[in-house]
Design an enzyme around this catalytic site. Sequence first.
Site, PDB file in Angstrom:
ATOM      1  N   ASP A 205       0.869  -1.038   0.017  1.00 40.75           N
ATOM      2  CA  ASP A 205       0.014   0.190   0.043  1.00 40.75           C
ATOM      3  C   ASP A 205       1.081   1.249   0.008  1.00 40.75           C
ATOM      4  OD1 ASP A 205       1.173   0.307   2.615  1.00 40.75           O
ATOM      5  OD2 ASP A 205      -0.830   0.275   3.564  1.00 40.75           O
ATOM      6  N   ASP A 207       1.251   4.579   2.268  1.00 36.87           N
ATOM      7  CA  ASP A 207       1.111   5.230   3.707  1.00 36.87           C
ATOM      8  C   ASP A 207       1.236   6.708   3.798  1.00 36.87           C
ATOM      9  OD1 ASP A 207       0.406   2.736   5.144  1.00 36.87           O
ATOM     10  OD2 ASP A 207       2.345   2.377   4.465  1.00 36.87           O
ATOM     11  N   ASP A 290      -3.360   4.367   2.770  1.00 36.00           N
ATOM     12  CA  ASP A 290      -3.558   4.704   4.147  1.00 36.00           C
ATOM     13  C   ASP A 290      -3.103   6.169   4.526  1.00 36.00           C
ATOM     14  OD1 ASP A 290      -4.503   2.101   4.705  1.00 36.00           O
ATOM     15  OD2 ASP A 290      -2.466   1.603   5.788  1.00 36.00           O
TER      16      ASP A 290
END
Length: 366
Positions: A205, A207, A290
């Site tokens: 992902d 962040d 995120d």
Amino acid sequence: RTNPSAKPESALSPYACQRRTTMDNHNKIFTDALEVLAENLELGGNQGPSLAFRRAASVLKSLPAALRHLQETQHLPCLGEHSRAIIEEIFEYGSSSRVEEILNDERYRTMKLFSSVFGVGPKTSESWFCRGLRSFEQVLSEPSVRLNRMQTAGFLFYEDISKPVSRTEASALKIIVEEAVISVNPSATVSITGGFRRGKEFGHDVDFIIKTPEAGQEDVILTAVIERFKSQNILLYSDFQESTFDLRQLPTHCFEAMDHYSKCFLIIKLKREQETDARAGRDWRAVRVDLVAPPLERFAYALLGWTGSTLFERDLRRFARLERGKLLDNHTLYDKATNTFLPANTEEDIFAHLGLEYIEPWQRNA
Ligand code: ATP
Ligand code: MN
Ligand code: MN
């Protein structure tokens, strides 16, 4: 250094926060094997025993060169009999029979497959495995399986989000997030954190941590950013968690793994640069993003906590507690001797409070 009373350079600390671990792993053949053993135990719910293998792998990652003989592990911390036996076998045969056995084990393979879905943890994986399910097709056609919203998105975008995100894609996302954040609050700033801040080339992902200079802006800014992504038609999934941070409740509500900041777990459409996916007829891919927005005075603690690695964070907390009598988490550092919270404006301040040499983000790949 030539001072004879100084510790020899080889005296590695058993704490990951006292070692410098870059992305150059010279012992991948050993650390991969040890991490399979750790992962297998974690998937079976044995977090405690798995830590020994995680720690052993982490120590090897911090070495400046490849091991040449088993004897070189003799004076290394965190390398127990079990880990050394695995290393010995790899030296002798090129691989470990126990590791090969795990890699071929149906339970391990199935649990790993299931837990690779966004929103599916070890508990869900296990319950699916115990019901005799072995593939995604079987899970999705099983009437007794109820997927939650996160898992539904996890399956829907599985192909895209199981593909690693590149540094180039992370930079492209930063521009999108920055543009959205600044349109809501021009004085707010966005920084990349997590694995990419540690210098990783790929991540599962991306962040981001958002800094808002005004107090109480944290929830508002994330809500507004999500609304903006929606109106740009790039939001595929959003799980917004409102701040539950309350200074008056410290320290009772802290010193846990999860933090109380305003955050969101998203799936975003990212435009592809050149090639278009002719098969799917689309010019974007789905990526996991995120976002976390701590209050300004908590920023250094939040940044340190969200940079990782997981083992580095774990050892920072363990070191603080066992060696310094202090409690560290993503919100604060508490000194048990003086019953005070120690303020910090930068990560350097936190290392200094702990009497630790500063470790750069790219040296935290423990
Ligand atoms: P990857 O490249 O696989 O994403 P990563 O190191 O960036 O690797 P993440 O799972 O994205 O891994 O986590 C980054 C950091 O954020 C970790 O140090 C973790 O402790 C922290 N973190 C992740 N989720 C939460 C959460 N819900 N609450 C608090 N901290 C979290
Ligand atoms: Mn990450
Ligand atoms: Mn993350």
